[in-house]
Design a protein around this motif. Structure first.
Motif, PDB file in Angstrom:
ATOM      1  N   LYS A 117       0.753  -1.237   0.159  1.00 35.29           N
ATOM      2  CA  LYS A 117       0.059  -0.081  -0.263  1.00 35.29           C
ATOM      3  C   LYS A 117       0.727   1.354   0.081  1.00 35.29           C
ATOM      4  O   LYS A 117       1.807   1.230   0.615  1.00 35.29           O
ATOM      5  N   VAL A 118       0.480   2.506  -0.743  1.00 40.53           N
ATOM      6  CA  VAL A 118       1.060   3.564  -0.615  1.00 40.53           C
ATOM      7  C   VAL A 118       0.507   4.092   0.736  1.00 40.53           C
ATOM      8  O   VAL A 118      -0.503   3.787   1.356  1.00 40.53           O
ATOM      9  N   THR A 119       1.285   5.358   1.145  1.00 44.24           N
ATOM     10  CA  THR A 119       0.727   6.093   2.381  1.00 44.24           C
ATOM     11  C   THR A 119      -0.386   6.798   2.158  1.00 44.24           C
ATOM     12  O   THR A 119      -1.101   7.044   0.877  1.00 44.24           O
ATOM     13  N   HIS A 120      -1.197   7.005   3.110  1.00 43.87           N
ATOM     14  CA  HIS A 120      -2.461   7.901   3.397  1.00 43.87           C
ATOM     15  C   HIS A 120      -2.438   9.003   2.274  1.00 43.87           C
ATOM     16  O   HIS A 120      -3.386   9.414   1.736  1.00 43.87           O
ATOM     17  N   GLN A 121      -1.062   9.790   2.784  1.00 42.15           N
ATOM     18  CA  GLN A 121      -0.976  11.113   1.943  1.00 42.15           C
ATOM     19  C   GLN A 121      -0.961  10.822   0.544  1.00 42.15           C
ATOM     20  O   GLN A 121      -1.535  11.734  -0.132  1.00 42.15           O
ATOM     21  N   GLU A 122      -0.238   9.835  -0.085  1.00 47.81           N
ATOM     22  CA  GLU A 122      -0.178   9.698  -1.409  1.00 47.81           C
ATOM     23  C   GLU A 122      -1.705   9.440  -2.006  1.00 47.81           C
ATOM     24  O   GLU A 122      -2.114   9.964  -3.034  1.00 47.81           O
TER      25      GLU A 122
END
Length: 215
Positions: A117-122
């Motif tokens: 998973k990518v970061t929530h910010q991304e």
């Protein structure tokens, strides 16, 4: 029907792919091919469309067409509902393969690797640039779940529109990006008589090794 299918074929004559045309690492070549696809392919083909294959906890494969939405030196990014079938499959087995096919260029790229998973910010950064309807849809649709009919989906959307009537929808916790970290990238260029060019890049001890595969 069987004979009709057997007779369906085309000869690929547009281009070739030699070692002299290929850089030492695969990302530069992918960028080059992708830009050529963007400038060459005609609707309804989308240059960033790719088939994503995943495997569930029982070892059974599943595939579907998605759109690539991010690319950097780490890997290839796409977005989905984390609670969807593909999300459950990636949670159980975080490995996947993707294939790009650009028929006008007679080219295919196959990519395999681990997925994270990518970061929530991304995820939030991409979510905020999506059309409003798509942002609402991420909240409204219980992706991959059985629903009674189209009317149920439209009712869920109406409820979501009402929920966010006075406030812009924010990125749901159950929705976001995945990045495939490639360990293998194969570039396929169609050639006459099915003697296609296949250059395969394989990551070994942090270095990309390039090799030619027989068609």
């Amino acid at each position: 029907m069987t004979q009709a299918l057997a007779d369906m074929r085309r000869d690929y004559t547009r281009d070739g792919l030699t070692e002299a045309q290929a850089p030492g690492e695969p990302f530069a070549l992918f960028h080059q091919w992708f830009e050529q696809a963007r400038n060459t392919e005609q609707a309804p083909v989308e240059a960033n469309a790719m088939t994503l294959a995943t495997v569930d906890a029982r070892g059974r494969p599943h595939c579907r067409v998605l759109l690539l939405k991010g690319l950097d030196d780490q890997g290839f990014t796409f977005f989905s509902n984390y609670d969807s079938a593909k999300g459950e499959q990636l949670a159980a087995n975080p490995w996947a393969a993707m294939t790009f096919f650009w028929p006008a260029l007679e080219r295919q790229v196959r990519i395999e690797g681990a997925v994270q998973k990518v970061t929530h910010q991304e995820s939030d950064a991409y979510y905020q640039v999506r059309p409003l309807g798509s942002r609402l849809g991420a909240w409204a649709s219980p992706q991959s779940r059985v629903i009674a009919d189209r009317a149920e989906l439209e009712s869920l959307l109406a409820d979501t529109e009402q929920r966010f009537r006075d406030n812009a929808p924010h990125c749901p916790e159950h929705w976001g990006g995945y990045r495939l970290l490639p360990e293998r990238i194969e570039f396929w260029q169609g050639r006459p008589s099915r003697l296609h060019d296949r250059l395969n890049y394989r990551l070994e001890n942090g270095q990309w090794l390039r090799e030619r595969l027989a068609p």
